[in-house]
Design a protein around this motif. Structure first.
Motif, PDB file in Angstrom:
ATOM      1  N   GLN A  79      -6.284   9.268 -14.328  1.00  0.00           N
ATOM      2  CA  GLN A  79      -5.085   9.373 -13.483  1.00  0.00           C
ATOM      3  C   GLN A  79      -4.629  10.821 -13.289  1.00  0.00           C
ATOM      4  O   GLN A  79      -4.173  11.202 -12.215  1.00  0.00           O
ATOM      5  N   ALA A  80      -4.785  11.655 -14.318  1.00  0.00           N
ATOM      6  CA  ALA A  80      -4.332  13.059 -14.234  1.00  0.00           C
ATOM      7  C   ALA A  80      -5.030  13.805 -13.097  1.00  0.00           C
ATOM      8  O   ALA A  80      -4.478  14.762 -12.536  1.00  0.00           O
ATOM      9  N   ASP A  81      -6.240  13.373 -12.750  1.00  0.00           N
ATOM     10  CA  ASP A  81      -6.973  14.036 -11.667  1.00  0.00           C
ATOM     11  C   ASP A  81      -6.271  13.873 -10.319  1.00  0.00           C
ATOM     12  O   ASP A  81      -6.415  14.722  -9.431  1.00  0.00           O
ATOM     13  N   LEU A  82      -5.537  12.792 -10.150  1.00  0.00           N
ATOM     14  CA  LEU A  82      -4.830  12.568  -8.878  1.00  0.00           C
ATOM     15  C   LEU A  82      -3.853  13.706  -8.621  1.00  0.00           C
ATOM     16  O   LEU A  82      -3.843  14.303  -7.544  1.00  0.00           O
ATOM     17  N   ASP A  83      -3.036  14.030  -9.624  1.00  0.00           N
ATOM     18  CA  ASP A  83      -2.082  15.145  -9.480  1.00  0.00           C
ATOM     19  C   ASP A  83      -2.804  16.479  -9.345  1.00  0.00           C
ATOM     20  O   ASP A  83      -2.436  17.310  -8.512  1.00  0.00           O
ATOM     21  N   TYR A 101      -1.774  11.534   4.378  1.00  0.00           N
ATOM     22  CA  TYR A 101      -2.728  11.786   3.291  1.00  0.00           C
ATOM     23  C   TYR A 101      -3.735  10.646   3.247  1.00  0.00           C
ATOM     24  O   TYR A 101      -3.369   9.472   3.296  1.00  0.00           O
ATOM     25  N   LEU A 102      -5.021  11.019   3.182  1.00  0.00           N
ATOM     26  CA  LEU A 102      -6.098  10.030   3.233  1.00  0.00           C
ATOM     27  C   LEU A 102      -6.894   9.979   1.937  1.00  0.00           C
ATOM     28  O   LEU A 102      -7.128  11.009   1.316  1.00  0.00           O
ATOM     29  N   ILE A 103      -7.284   8.771   1.566  1.00  0.00           N
ATOM     30  CA  ILE A 103      -8.344   8.648   0.568  1.00  0.00           C
ATOM     31  C   ILE A 103      -9.626   8.947   1.337  1.00  0.00           C
ATOM     32  O   ILE A 103      -9.960   8.258   2.296  1.00  0.00           O
ATOM     33  N   HIS A 104     -10.346   9.986   0.919  1.00  0.00           N
ATOM     34  CA  HIS A 104     -11.442  10.534   1.731  1.00  0.00           C
ATOM     35  C   HIS A 104     -12.736   9.740   1.549  1.00  0.00           C
ATOM     36  O   HIS A 104     -13.194   9.521   0.431  1.00  0.00           O
ATOM     37  N   MET A 105     -13.290   9.286   2.667  1.00  0.00           N
ATOM     38  CA  MET A 105     -14.628   8.707   2.693  1.00  0.00           C
ATOM     39  C   MET A 105     -14.816   7.500   1.782  1.00  0.00           C
ATOM     40  O   MET A 105     -15.735   7.464   0.965  1.00  0.00           O
ATOM     41  N   LEU A 106     -13.971   6.520   1.907  1.00  0.00           N
ATOM     42  CA  LEU A 106     -14.260   5.242   1.258  1.00  0.00           C
ATOM     43  C   LEU A 106     -15.428   4.607   2.012  1.00  0.00           C
ATOM     44  O   LEU A 106     -15.488   4.672   3.240  1.00  0.00           O
ATOM     45  N   THR A 107     -16.348   4.013   1.283  1.00  0.00           N
ATOM     46  CA  THR A 107     -17.471   3.346   1.947  1.00  0.00           C
ATOM     47  C   THR A 107     -17.463   1.848   1.680  1.00  0.00           C
ATOM     48  O   THR A 107     -18.062   1.081   2.415  1.00  0.00           O
ATOM     49  N   ASN A 108     -16.800   1.444   0.610  1.00  0.00           N
ATOM     50  CA  ASN A 108     -16.662   0.016   0.317  1.00  0.00           C
ATOM     51  C   ASN A 108     -15.471  -0.196  -0.615  1.00  0.00           C
ATOM     52  O   ASN A 108     -14.848   0.767  -1.054  1.00  0.00           O
ATOM     53  N   LYS A 109     -15.192  -1.446  -0.909  1.00  0.00           N
ATOM     54  CA  LYS A 109     -13.994  -1.762  -1.697  1.00  0.00           C
ATOM     55  C   LYS A 109     -14.098  -1.271  -3.141  1.00  0.00           C
ATOM     56  O   LYS A 109     -13.088  -1.068  -3.801  1.00  0.00           O
ATOM     57  N   LYS A 110     -15.323  -1.055  -3.616  1.00  0.00           N
ATOM     58  CA  LYS A 110     -15.502  -0.601  -5.007  1.00  0.00           C
ATOM     59  C   LYS A 110     -14.800   0.735  -5.269  1.00  0.00           C
ATOM     60  O   LYS A 110     -14.200   0.946  -6.310  1.00  0.00           O
ATOM     61  N   GLY A 111     -14.923   1.646  -4.295  1.00  0.00           N
ATOM     62  CA  GLY A 111     -14.290   2.961  -4.445  1.00  0.00           C
ATOM     63  C   GLY A 111     -12.779   2.837  -4.589  1.00  0.00           C
ATOM     64  O   GLY A 111     -12.156   3.528  -5.399  1.00  0.00           O
ATOM     65  N   TRP A 112     -12.198   1.955  -3.812  1.00  0.00           N
ATOM     66  CA  TRP A 112     -10.749   1.719  -3.884  1.00  0.00           C
ATOM     67  C   TRP A 112     -10.395   1.043  -5.205  1.00  0.00           C
ATOM     68  O   TRP A 112      -9.413   1.405  -5.849  1.00  0.00           O
ATOM     69  N   GLN A 113     -11.208   0.083  -5.619  1.00  0.00           N
ATOM     70  CA  GLN A 113     -10.965  -0.623  -6.885  1.00  0.00           C
ATOM     71  C   GLN A 113     -10.971   0.357  -8.057  1.00  0.00           C
ATOM     72  O   GLN A 113     -10.147   0.260  -8.980  1.00  0.00           O
ATOM     73  N   ARG A 114     -11.881   1.312  -8.001  1.00  0.00           N
ATOM     74  CA  ARG A 114     -11.958   2.329  -9.069  1.00  0.00           C
ATOM     75  C   ARG A 114     -10.671   3.135  -9.147  1.00  0.00           C
ATOM     76  O   ARG A 114     -10.148   3.423 -10.224  1.00  0.00           O
ATOM     77  N   LEU A 115     -10.121   3.487  -7.976  1.00  0.00           N
ATOM     78  CA  LEU A 115      -8.854   4.221  -7.945  1.00  0.00           C
ATOM     79  C   LEU A 115      -7.712   3.363  -8.486  1.00  0.00           C
ATOM     80  O   LEU A 115      -6.822   3.865  -9.173  1.00  0.00           O
ATOM     81  N   LEU A 116      -7.738   2.081  -8.151  1.00  0.00           N
ATOM     82  CA  LEU A 116      -6.713   1.167  -8.683  1.00  0.00           C
ATOM     83  C   LEU A 116      -6.757   1.163 -10.211  1.00  0.00           C
ATOM     84  O   LEU A 116      -5.716   1.164 -10.880  1.00  0.00           O
ATOM     85  N   ASN A 117      -7.947   1.191 -10.764  1.00  0.00           N
ATOM     86  CA  ASN A 117      -8.105   1.220 -12.225  1.00  0.00           C
ATOM     87  C   ASN A 117      -7.544   2.500 -12.832  1.00  0.00           C
ATOM     88  O   ASN A 117      -7.219   2.534 -14.021  1.00  0.00           O
ATOM     89  N   HIS A 118      -7.449   3.552 -12.019  1.00  0.00           N
ATOM     90  CA  HIS A 118      -6.876   4.823 -12.492  1.00  0.00           C
ATOM     91  C   HIS A 118      -5.393   4.952 -12.124  1.00  0.00           C
ATOM     92  O   HIS A 118      -4.835   6.055 -12.148  1.00  0.00           O
ATOM     93  N   VAL A 120      -3.757   4.380  -9.157  1.00  0.00           N
ATOM     94  CA  VAL A 120      -3.437   5.051  -7.891  1.00  0.00           C
ATOM     95  C   VAL A 120      -2.223   4.430  -7.192  1.00  0.00           C
ATOM     96  O   VAL A 120      -1.465   5.140  -6.520  1.00  0.00           O
ATOM     97  N   GLU A 121      -1.990   3.118  -7.363  1.00  0.00           N
ATOM     98  CA  GLU A 121      -0.855   2.493  -6.663  1.00  0.00           C
ATOM     99  C   GLU A 121       0.482   3.051  -7.141  1.00  0.00           C
ATOM    100  O   GLU A 121       1.344   3.382  -6.329  1.00  0.00           O
ATOM    101  N   ASP A 122       0.636   3.171  -8.463  1.00  0.00           N
ATOM    102  CA  ASP A 122       1.877   3.756  -9.007  1.00  0.00           C
ATOM    103  C   ASP A 122       2.009   5.201  -8.568  1.00  0.00           C
ATOM    104  O   ASP A 122       3.095   5.681  -8.235  1.00  0.00           O
ATOM    105  N   TRP A 123       0.885   5.910  -8.579  1.00  0.00           N
ATOM    106  CA  TRP A 123       0.881   7.324  -8.209  1.00  0.00           C
ATOM    107  C   TRP A 123       1.334   7.499  -6.757  1.00  0.00           C
ATOM    108  O   TRP A 123       2.167   8.350  -6.450  1.00  0.00           O
TER     109      TRP A 123
END
Length: 267
Positions: A79-83, A101-118, A120-123
Motif C-alpha cells: 500500500q505504501a507504494d501508492l503514496d 488520475y488513471l490506473i495505467h494500462m490495466l489489461t484484465n481484472k487481475k491487475g485491478w484485483q491485485r490493487l484491491l488487495n493492496h 487501493v479503494e481506501d486509498w
C-alpha cells in the motif's frame, strides 16, 4: 468539467538526444492552450514527460488545464507504494492535485484485483476526500471481454482506450465504447491514428480511396473525424510534437460536428 474535444498527449515531446526539447515543447503546448486545448495527458512512466509538463504548468498555466497522469500499477507491491508513486507524480508536475488520475494500462481484472488487495479503494477514497484526486479512471490495453469486466468492477468516472477505425473489433472495441456510454462513463481515446500508422503506413489501395474521397481531407483528418463523429467519445488524445500537427488537429476539432458523417463516408 468542459473538456476540450482534442487532448494533448504528452508522451511524444521532441527530444534532443535523450533530453526533451523543453523550449520547443512549451511553445507547442502554449499554442494549443491558447487555442482551446485544455486536457493534458501524461504518465509516471513516460521518461521526463511529467517534469517537462510541470515546468510549463508552473508558468501560470496550471489553473487553465485539466491535468491527467497515471499510476503504474505493476510497480505497486504494497500500500505504501501508492503514496510514493502518487506524490512523486505531484512533485514532478509541480501541483497539489490531479484532475483525472488513471490506473495505467490495466489489461484484465487481475491487475485491478491485485490493487484491491493492496488497499487501493481506501486509498482512492482518502485522496478524493482530500481533493488530491478529482476523478478516477483507468487506461486499458486488452480485449473487449476483459474491458467489460473491469468497467463493472468499480465505480469509475472515466476511462481511456485505444480506439480508431481499425480497432472496432480489437482492444475495448466498439462493444466496449457502447457499453461505457450506456453506463455514462466518459471515453478518452488514445492512439486515434495507431501511432501514425493510419497516416504513414496505409496500403496503396487505402491511400487511393482517401485521395478520391470528397471532401478532400488527409487520412489523419478522416481518422480523427471518424472518432469525433461518435457522441460516446469525449476527448481524442493526440501525441503532438510539431506546430503543423497541432494547428491541423485544432482546425479539425474546431470544425467537426457529432453525427456529421454519412453512410458513404464510412460512419
Amino acid at each position: 468539467d468542459l473538456l476540450s474535444a482534442l487532448g494533448y498527449g504528452c508522451m511524444r515531446f521532441t527530444r534532443i538526444g535523450e533530453e526533451i526539447d523543453q523550449e520547443k515543447a512549451e511553445k507547442e503546448m502554449l499554442y494549443a492552450l491558447e487555442h482551446g486545448v485544455n486536457y493534458f495527458d501524461t504518465a509516471y512512466t513516460y521518461p521526463g514527460c511529467e517534469v517537462a509538463l510541470g515546468k510549463f504548468l508552473a508558468k501560470g498555466h496550471r489553473d487553465k488545464v485539466f491535468l491527467t497522469s497515471k499510476l503504474p500499477h505493476t510497480q505497486v507491491q504494497e500500500q505504501a507504494d501508492l503514496d510514493r508513486l502518487f506524490y512523486e507524480t505531484l512533485r514532478r508536475l509541480q501541483t497539489d492535485h490531479i484532475d483525472y488520475y488513471l490506473i495505467h494500462m490495466l489489461t484484465n481484472k487481475k491487475g485491478w484485483q491485485r490493487l484491491l488487495n493492496h488497499g487501493v479503494e481506501d486509498w482512492i477514497a482518502q485522496k478524493k476526500k482530500s481533493g488530491e484526486i478529482r476523478n478516477l479512471g483507468f487506461s486499458f490495453h486488452g480485449n473487449s471481454k476483459d474491458f467489460l469486466e473491469i468497467l463493472d468492477a468499480y465505480d469509475w468516472e472515466f476511462c481511456q482506450v485505444q480506439y480508431n477505425y481499425m480497432d472496432i473489433h480489437n482492444q475495448a472495441g466498439a462493444e466496449g465504447v457502447a457499453y461505457a456510454a450506456k453506463k455514462g462513463i466518459p471515453m478518452i481515446i488514445m492512439e486515434p491514428l495507431r501511432g501514425g500508422r493510419l497516416v504513414n503506413g496505409l496500403p496503396k489501395k487505402a491511400k487511393d480511396l482517401f485521395a478520391a474521397a470528397e471532401p478532400k481531407r488527409s487520412p489523419a483528418e478522416w481518422g480523427l473525424r471518424w472518432l469525433w463523429n461518435q457522441p460516446e467519445i469525449s476527448v481524442v488524445l493526440s501525441g503532438m510534437n510539431s506546430m503543423a500537427m497541432i494547428q491541423e488537429n485544432i482546425r479539425i476539432a474546431d470544425t467537426v460536428k457529432v453525427g456529421e458523417m454519412t453512410e458513404t463516408d464510412g460512419a
